[in-house]
Write an enzyme that holds these catalytic residues in place. Structure first.
Site, mmCIF file in Angstrom:
data_model
loop_
_atom_site.group_PDB
_atom_site.id
_atom_site.type_symbol
_atom_site.label_atom_id
_atom_site.label_comp_id
_atom_site.label_asym_id
_atom_site.label_seq_id
_atom_site.Cartn_x
_atom_site.Cartn_y
_atom_site.Cartn_z
ATOM 1 N N SER A 1 4.589 2.517 7.927
ATOM 2 C CA SER A 1 4.264 1.338 7.130
ATOM 3 C C SER A 1 5.444 0.904 6.269
ATOM 4 O O SER A 1 6.084 1.722 5.607
ATOM 5 C CB SER A 1 3.059 1.625 6.232
ATOM 6 O OG SER A 1 1.890 1.774 6.986
ATOM 7 N N ASP B 1 0.082 -7.595 1.269
ATOM 8 C CA ASP B 1 0.499 -6.199 1.465
ATOM 9 C C ASP B 1 2.014 -6.067 1.492
ATOM 10 O O ASP B 1 2.586 -5.393 2.355
ATOM 11 C CB ASP B 1 -0.101 -5.633 2.748
ATOM 12 C CG ASP B 1 -0.071 -4.100 2.764
ATOM 13 O OD1 ASP B 1 0.277 -3.494 1.724
ATOM 14 O OD2 ASP B 1 -0.394 -3.511 3.811
ATOM 15 N N HIS C 1 0.817 -1.213 0.000
ATOM 16 C CA HIS C 1 0.000 0.000 0.000
ATOM 17 C C HIS C 1 0.854 1.268 0.000
ATOM 18 O O HIS C 1 0.367 2.346 -0.331
ATOM 19 C CB HIS C 1 -1.001 0.008 1.171
ATOM 20 C CG HIS C 1 -0.397 0.254 2.523
ATOM 21 N ND1 HIS C 1 -0.106 -0.752 3.413
ATOM 22 C CD2 HIS C 1 -0.045 1.411 3.152
ATOM 23 C CE1 HIS C 1 0.385 -0.238 4.529
ATOM 24 N NE2 HIS C 1 0.436 1.083 4.395
#
Length: 294
Positions: free
Chosen positions: A258, A180, A139
């Site tokens: 992230s 992811d 992402h």
């Protein structure tokens, strides 16, 4: 925070892992400081009481307090050393939308410096090997992965093994939205990198110490500390499928973290910092940070 994980770690616990963090997202060091602060109050109280005890031995109390201070200093030194050894393997990623389609590689590089280029997001990642492969979350680079216009690119900021800062364009060479995860490649010819040390998540236990390094809100090289709060969690992937086996931690993970590593007390990567979930209901709310281990 949720951490993606199926990395496998040493079963023996280090001194850091034997210390349990407070449950309110405070760091281990701060929790330890509170213990010392309480201990010092006890020493003062005991000293006052012992004023009326001719058989007391105050020097022993001072010795115990000095020992506590030494233990705290050793704990802080371990965490500082852990960060110093691990942070050179962590990178800062910027997603950029160019103002126009570049005519060639040199033009593309110049356009990333154009004031009209738009930074659309930031994230983290870690160096996989000495050849310039970077692991991050899908992402973080999803726009680049699905770009058909030629306007999307990403810049990767990193340091080499000698501590020299550099940045390169990241080329996406693989990704899997179901987990992811994505892999970037940067050209590091002439530079020596320091790859992250991989661990394992198979033998993790709730309560073990863990540390997240990343770039929350664009602040580079940020360390947060916590414990493994839960194992075997399930979180949604970017394409809606379930990611199973995620690690839950109370180490703070915010926007920009992230893709960065979750590491254990040995500095080994045990997961990829992935998501923060907040659920709000009537009169109550809950929050969790998760890391992917797959």
């Amino acid at each position: 925070m949720v951490v993606l994980g199926s990395i496998h770690a040493p079963s023996a616990l280090s001194p850091l892992q034997k210390i349990v963090s407070s449950s309110d997202n405070k760091s281990l060091v701060l929790g330890r400081r509170r213990t010392i602060a309480f201990g010092s109050s006890a020493v003062v109280l005991a000293s006052l009481l012992n004023l009326h005890n001719p058989n007391s031995n105050p020097p022993l109390l001072h010795s115990a307090f000095a020992q506590q201070q030494d233990e705290l200093q050793q704990q802080e030194d371990r965490v500082a050393h852990l960060f110093q050894e691990s942070s050179p393997s962590v990178v800062f990623i910027k997603d950029i939308e160019l103002a126009k389609v570049p005519k060639g590689p040199e033009d593309r590089f110049m356009l990333t410096e154009d004031e009209n280029a738009k930074v659309e997001g930031t994230g983290s990642g870690f160096i996989w090997d000495k050849f310039g492969h970077i692991v991050t979350n899908y992402h973080v680079v999803a726009k680049l992965a699905t770009d058909r216009s030629g306007l999307q690119c990403c810049k990767v900021f990193l340091v080499d093994a000698g501590g020299n800062s550099l940045y390169r364009e990241g080329k996406i060479i693989g990704f899997d939205p179901s987990y992811d995860l994505a892999v970037l490649k940067v050209d590091v010819e002439g530079y020596e990198l320091k790859p992250a040390t991989l661990g394992t998540s198979r033998e993790l236990h709730v309560g073990q110490s863990c540390f997240a390094i990343g770039n929350p809100y664009g602040y580079e090289n940020t360390l947060t500390t916590g414990v493994v709060s839960g194992l075997g969690r399930e979180i949604p992937s970017p394409n809606g499928k379930a990611i199973r086996g995620a690690i839950q931690t109370d180490a703070d993970i915010n926007a920009g973290n992230s893709g960065g590593p979750l590491i254990d007390s040995y500095g080994h990567v045990i997961g990829v910092n992935t998501a923060t979930f907040t659920r709000k209901g009537t009169g109550a709310s809950s929050e969790g940070e998760f890391c992917n281990t797959n």
